[in-house]
Design a protein around this motif. Structure first.
Motif, PDB file in Angstrom:
ATOM      1  N   VAL A 175       0.853  -1.188  -0.014  1.00 44.38           N
ATOM      2  CA  VAL A 175      -0.011   0.006   0.234  1.00 44.38           C
ATOM      3  C   VAL A 175       0.824   1.207   0.168  1.00 44.38           C
ATOM      4  N   VAL A 176       0.611   2.124  -1.024  1.00 45.95           N
ATOM      5  CA  VAL A 176       1.564   3.265  -1.042  1.00 45.95           C
ATOM      6  C   VAL A 176       0.729   4.752  -1.093  1.00 45.95           C
ATOM      7  N   ALA A 177       1.283   5.533  -0.370  1.00 45.24           N
ATOM      8  CA  ALA A 177       0.665   6.657  -0.370  1.00 45.24           C
ATOM      9  C   ALA A 177       1.298   7.784  -1.419  1.00 45.24           C
ATOM     10  N   VAL A 178       0.814   8.213  -2.291  1.00 49.49           N
ATOM     11  CA  VAL A 178       1.036   9.108  -3.330  1.00 49.49           C
ATOM     12  C   VAL A 178       0.556  10.475  -3.443  1.00 49.49           C
ATOM     13  N   PRO A 179       1.557  11.362  -3.091  1.00 49.54           N
ATOM     14  CA  PRO A 179       1.026  12.891  -3.221  1.00 49.54           C
ATOM     15  C   PRO A 179       0.356  13.369  -4.197  1.00 49.54           C
ATOM     16  N   LEU A 180      -0.694  14.162  -4.186  1.00 50.56           N
ATOM     17  CA  LEU A 180      -1.498  14.689  -5.210  1.00 50.56           C
ATOM     18  C   LEU A 180      -1.375  16.213  -5.128  1.00 50.56           C
ATOM     19  N   ARG A 181      -1.393  16.629  -6.572  1.00 53.30           N
ATOM     20  CA  ARG A 181      -1.506  18.046  -6.825  1.00 53.30           C
ATOM     21  C   ARG A 181      -3.009  18.531  -7.317  1.00 53.30           C
ATOM     22  N   ALA A 182      -3.661  17.403  -7.913  1.00 52.89           N
ATOM     23  CA  ALA A 182      -5.016  17.714  -8.192  1.00 52.89           C
ATOM     24  C   ALA A 182      -5.916  17.723  -6.867  1.00 52.89           C
ATOM     25  N   LYS A 183      -6.775  18.936  -7.131  1.00 58.01           N
ATOM     26  CA  LYS A 183      -7.631  19.266  -5.948  1.00 58.01           C
ATOM     27  C   LYS A 183      -9.178  19.208  -6.222  1.00 58.01           C
ATOM     28  N   THR A 184      -9.429  19.104  -7.312  1.00 58.91           N
ATOM     29  CA  THR A 184     -11.010  18.982  -7.822  1.00 58.91           C
ATOM     30  C   THR A 184     -11.420  17.504  -7.488  1.00 58.91           C
ATOM     31  N   ASP A 185     -12.489  17.324  -7.314  1.00 56.36           N
ATOM     32  CA  ASP A 185     -13.098  16.007  -7.320  1.00 56.36           C
ATOM     33  C   ASP A 185     -13.046  15.244  -8.474  1.00 56.36           C
ATOM     34  N   THR A 200     -11.172  12.081  -9.253  1.00 50.01           N
ATOM     35  CA  THR A 200     -11.645  10.727  -9.817  1.00 50.01           C
ATOM     36  C   THR A 200     -11.306  10.077 -10.844  1.00 50.01           C
ATOM     37  N   ILE A 201     -10.859  11.084 -12.121  1.00 52.73           N
ATOM     38  CA  ILE A 201     -10.593  10.390 -13.273  1.00 52.73           C
ATOM     39  C   ILE A 201      -9.060   9.756 -13.018  1.00 52.73           C
ATOM     40  N   LEU A 202      -8.224  10.336 -12.333  1.00 48.76           N
ATOM     41  CA  LEU A 202      -7.026   9.653 -11.963  1.00 48.76           C
ATOM     42  C   LEU A 202      -7.270   8.344 -11.167  1.00 48.76           C
ATOM     43  N   ALA A 203      -7.986   8.446 -10.141  1.00 54.99           N
ATOM     44  CA  ALA A 203      -8.061   7.435  -9.207  1.00 54.99           C
ATOM     45  C   ALA A 203      -8.843   6.097 -10.202  1.00 54.99           C
ATOM     46  N   ASN A 204      -9.657   6.541 -11.034  1.00 53.42           N
ATOM     47  CA  ASN A 204     -10.580   5.298 -11.816  1.00 53.42           C
ATOM     48  C   ASN A 204      -9.406   4.870 -12.898  1.00 53.42           C
ATOM     49  N   MET A 205      -8.612   5.632 -13.554  1.00 52.53           N
ATOM     50  CA  MET A 205      -7.490   5.383 -14.615  1.00 52.53           C
ATOM     51  C   MET A 205      -6.574   4.326 -13.760  1.00 52.53           C
ATOM     52  N   ILE A 206      -6.147   4.677 -12.465  1.00 51.44           N
ATOM     53  CA  ILE A 206      -5.240   3.918 -11.904  1.00 51.44           C
ATOM     54  C   ILE A 206      -5.922   2.377 -11.513  1.00 51.44           C
ATOM     55  N   SER A 207      -7.066   2.289 -11.065  1.00 54.70           N
ATOM     56  CA  SER A 207      -7.979   1.288 -10.778  1.00 54.70           C
ATOM     57  C   SER A 207      -8.209   0.284 -12.163  1.00 54.70           C
ATOM     58  N   LEU A 208      -8.337   0.962 -13.180  1.00 52.36           N
ATOM     59  CA  LEU A 208      -8.665  -0.019 -14.307  1.00 52.36           C
ATOM     60  C   LEU A 208      -7.486  -0.759 -14.693  1.00 52.36           C
ATOM     61  N   THR A 209      -6.204  -0.325 -14.346  1.00 53.33           N
ATOM     62  CA  THR A 209      -4.927  -0.903 -14.993  1.00 53.33           C
ATOM     63  C   THR A 209      -4.908  -2.358 -13.658  1.00 53.33           C
ATOM     64  N   PRO A 210      -4.750  -3.446 -14.484  1.00 53.03           N
ATOM     65  CA  PRO A 210      -4.573  -4.702 -13.527  1.00 53.03           C
ATOM     66  C   PRO A 210      -3.309  -4.452 -12.535  1.00 53.03           C
ATOM     67  N   THR A 223      -3.346  -2.672  -9.968  1.00 57.56           N
ATOM     68  CA  THR A 223      -3.305  -1.362  -9.087  1.00 57.56           C
ATOM     69  C   THR A 223      -4.829  -1.209  -8.730  1.00 57.56           C
ATOM     70  N   LEU A 224      -4.932  -0.580  -7.509  1.00 60.71           N
ATOM     71  CA  LEU A 224      -6.134  -0.193  -6.994  1.00 60.71           C
ATOM     72  C   LEU A 224      -6.175   1.114  -6.239  1.00 60.71           C
ATOM     73  N   SER A 225      -6.914   1.785  -6.398  1.00 67.53           N
ATOM     74  CA  SER A 225      -7.257   3.149  -5.760  1.00 67.53           C
ATOM     75  C   SER A 225      -7.889   2.844  -4.343  1.00 67.53           C
ATOM     76  N   LEU A 226      -7.278   3.137  -3.365  1.00 66.15           N
ATOM     77  CA  LEU A 226      -8.266   2.725  -2.026  1.00 66.15           C
ATOM     78  C   LEU A 226      -8.713   3.922  -1.363  1.00 66.15           C
ATOM     79  N   LEU A 255      -2.942   3.872  -2.849  1.00 63.60           N
ATOM     80  CA  LEU A 255      -3.010   2.912  -3.820  1.00 63.60           C
ATOM     81  C   LEU A 255      -2.319   1.614  -3.106  1.00 63.60           C
ATOM     82  N   HIS A 256      -3.219   0.324  -3.607  1.00 61.64           N
ATOM     83  CA  HIS A 256      -2.736  -0.965  -3.475  1.00 61.64           C
ATOM     84  C   HIS A 256      -2.049  -1.292  -4.781  1.00 61.64           C
TER      85      HIS A 256
END
Length: 157
Positions: A90-100, A104-114, A116-119, A130-131
């Protein structure tokens, strides 16, 4: 009406004229509509901004598709071979994006790739948790996520 709306209408008109509503033909219509709008609206300020975003969209999609193929191959290789190469974390990734929307787009694109999963996202929206199945180097992972985030932010600005 926005340049995107005009571009989508031109793509649909192209598909109707050619009587082929396949994804590839709609993409051809979108590109042709983009070129037509580039010529017809070259002096309109709204189109200047739109003209910069469309190539960014294709770069983001290309980057995402490459990551998707690479991660699919890596998971498939691990499933098909007798030894497992997983190093889950489980990794903590710092974000610069502040809008929902951007998060959401970033987390979903990460979760769609086998693999990786946005927690979760921290309450102050500064960290994405992320896991990952294969953690080779934490700094490299953060760099990959930063590049993806840069492309998403460039598209949404």
């Amino acid at each position: 009406m926005s340049p995107l709306s005009w571009n989508l209408i031109l793509a649909l008109i192209w598909a109707a004229v050619t009587s082929n509503f396949s994804g590839a033909n709609l993409l051809v219509g979108f590109v042709l509509g983009y070129l037509i709008l580039g010529f017809a609206l070259r002096d309109v300020p709204d189109f200047a901004r739109y003209r910069k975003k469309v190539p960014g969209l294709f770069l983001l999609l290309g980057h995402f598709l490459r990551d998707l193929v690479v991660s699919n191959l890596r998971v498939a290789y691990d499933v098909l071979t007798p030894t497992h190469y997983m190093r889950p974390a489980v990794v903590a990734v710092p974000l610069r994006a502040k809008t929902d929307g951007a998060i959401t787009i970033l987390a979903n694109m990460i979760s769609l790739t086998p693999g990786t999963l946005s927690l979760d996202v921290s309450s102050d929206r500064s960290v994405l948790y992320l896991h990952v199945m294969y953690l080779d180097n934490e700094d490299d992972l953060r760099e990959q996520i930063r590049k993806l985030e840069d492309r998403v932010l460039a598209l949404l600005e």
